[in-house]
Design an enzyme around this catalytic site. Sequence first.
Site, PDB file in Angstrom:
ATOM      1  CG  LEU A  86      15.299  32.973  24.637  1.00 49.14           C
ATOM      2  CD1 LEU A  86      16.502  32.506  25.469  1.00 49.14           C
ATOM      3  CD2 LEU A  86      15.784  33.846  23.485  1.00 49.14           C
ATOM      4  N   GLY A  87      11.885  30.029  23.508  1.00 52.33           N
ATOM      5  CA  GLY A  87      11.391  28.758  22.978  1.00 52.33           C
ATOM      6  C   GLY A  87      10.785  27.957  24.108  1.00 52.33           C
ATOM      7  N   GLY A  90      10.158  20.225  26.391  1.00 55.43           N
ATOM      8  CA  GLY A  90       9.463  19.351  27.327  1.00 55.43           C
ATOM      9  C   GLY A  90       9.575  19.805  28.772  1.00 55.43           C
ATOM     10  CG  PHE A  91      12.675  21.635  32.144  1.00 54.57           C
ATOM     11  CD1 PHE A  91      13.063  20.630  33.019  1.00 54.57           C
ATOM     12  CD2 PHE A  91      12.638  22.948  32.607  1.00 54.57           C
ATOM     13  CE1 PHE A  91      13.406  20.937  34.341  1.00 54.57           C
ATOM     14  CE2 PHE A  91      12.978  23.261  33.925  1.00 54.57           C
ATOM     15  CZ  PHE A  91      13.367  22.246  34.787  1.00 54.57           C
ATOM     16  N   GLY A  92       9.829  23.000  29.846  1.00 50.67           N
ATOM     17  CA  GLY A  92       9.022  24.201  30.040  1.00 50.67           C
ATOM     18  C   GLY A  92       9.552  25.341  29.194  1.00 50.67           C
ATOM     19  CB  VAL A  94      13.893  28.703  27.271  1.00 52.83           C
ATOM     20  CG1 VAL A  94      15.291  29.187  27.609  1.00 52.83           C
ATOM     21  CG2 VAL A  94      13.824  27.185  27.376  1.00 52.83           C
ATOM     22  CE  LYS A 116      15.933  24.339  28.978  1.00 52.69           C
ATOM     23  NZ  LYS A 116      16.461  23.045  28.584  1.00 52.69           N
ATOM     24  CG  ASP A 211      16.987  14.257  24.714  1.00 52.68           C
ATOM     25  OD1 ASP A 211      16.553  13.654  23.707  1.00 52.68           O
ATOM     26  OD2 ASP A 211      16.352  15.152  25.282  1.00 52.68           O
TER      27      ASP A 211
END
Length: 434
Positions: A86-87, A90-92, A94, A116, A211
């Site tokens: 899906l996209g 910064g976390f990783g 999805v 995620k 954020d």
Amino acid sequence: MSPKKITWKSVILRCYKAEQSALPESKKPVLKQGSFQRLSLSDLSSPGSQLSIDDLSNSQVTSNLHVFTLGELREITHNFSPCNLLGEGGFGPVYKGFIDDNKLRPGLKAQPVAVKLLNLDGLQGHREWLAEIIFLGQLRHPHLVKLIGYCSEDEQRLLVYEYMPRGSLENQLFRRYSAALPWSTRMKIALGAAKGLAFLHEADKPVIYRDFKASNILLDSDYNAKLSDFGLAKDGPEGDEAYVLTSIMGTKGYAAPEYVMNGHLTTMSDVYSFGVVLLELLTGKRSMDKIRPSRQHSLVEWARPLLKDPRKLDRVIDPRLEGQFSTKGAQKAAALAYKCLSHHPKPRPMMSDVVKVLELLQGFDDSLVGPFVYVVANENGSTDCVGKDESEENGHYHQGCIQRFGWRQRSRLPMSLVAYTDSALYNNFRNGLN
Ligand SMILES: Nc1ncnc2c1ncn2[C@@H]1O[C@H](COP(=O)(O)OP(=O)(O)OP(=O)(O)O)[C@@H](O)[C@H]1O
Ligand SMILES: [Mg+2]
């Protein structure tokens, strides 16, 4: 073979595990089960507090959440297939997945989900994963994305959310080859996101989201906005403290000036970021865009001075709307954005007041009705109103004459090119767990 990269994340994770096993059972923190008092991240990261993932899974914090195995999440995402991507932030990455009848357990229904997956080589890590679980495990609201569950196996960290069919506001607002988001939808999204922030700020233990940006506002099929990504969220100041002094993290273009300058974080920092997103909704432009002429790289620097003058609003409002918006609504929204974007935190409104203003703007549609206001230059060069808009007199916003006809013109401005903001975290990790 190249040596394994040591990141701050892996160091924290190792320390965390080491401290945990070193502590006798009797010294481990006991989480309150009965009375509901929201557990803070600081309860976990303060020195001497070691909470294992097992403790977490037995606590009030996660009583709403399901614990998944990595195998289960592989299965529901077709082994993290690129087709399901899906996209990525910064976390990783999805991935979309579907919980079907075989994965059901009490309280879990068949549904699409977003999974995620922590990028183990990225800048974010266990702390952001934990923050997400701690905040979203305990806070539930129609304008916060629902965390369904999580997975922790070895170093792997995953989060499972309700699936939001329209993706992020960033995708919807800045997409090039599709119809522009209508005015009323933009105002609906602004209101939903404002309600989410107001809920956080007014909680018994206030939360600073830290954020707030277009990519963290997710949309359901009816454009109801929900805040996602609590990895950087912080508990608000306590006692007599006026602000939380913390390391600077966030996204360039959205963070409040006082926070960027000296690390002073308050709920008013979120209000500033809200002002930036409201400005993005009004203009259809990204908060930062190096492709624009240098004077306009920063949307706030360029557009804020124009917001206070209703006659200059036609230079600001998204030309892709082609004049299809409420004039009065746009003036009020611009005045609201102007206040939220005050350089100093004090004059910014509280989110509960922002909600009240945006509630008034819902369904505002004077774009096709109502008399025009004609503006005629008099001898001394100033302007007089000739045609009078009665409804304006009853409204709260009354700043001189309004050249309403100007706003119906077709686009004079070129359509902004798509460019990606620098969404990398600009951070200083001196304070480690902050
Ligand atoms: N629950 C969800 N439902 C549907 N799509 C989602 C969901 N969560 C995330 N996405 C998609 O995945 C993309 C990446 O999200 P993510 O929050 O990881 O990164 P980001 O917000 O783009 O960047 P950053 O790391 O700077 O916050 C989003 O833009 C969105 O399109
Ligand atoms: Mg995000």
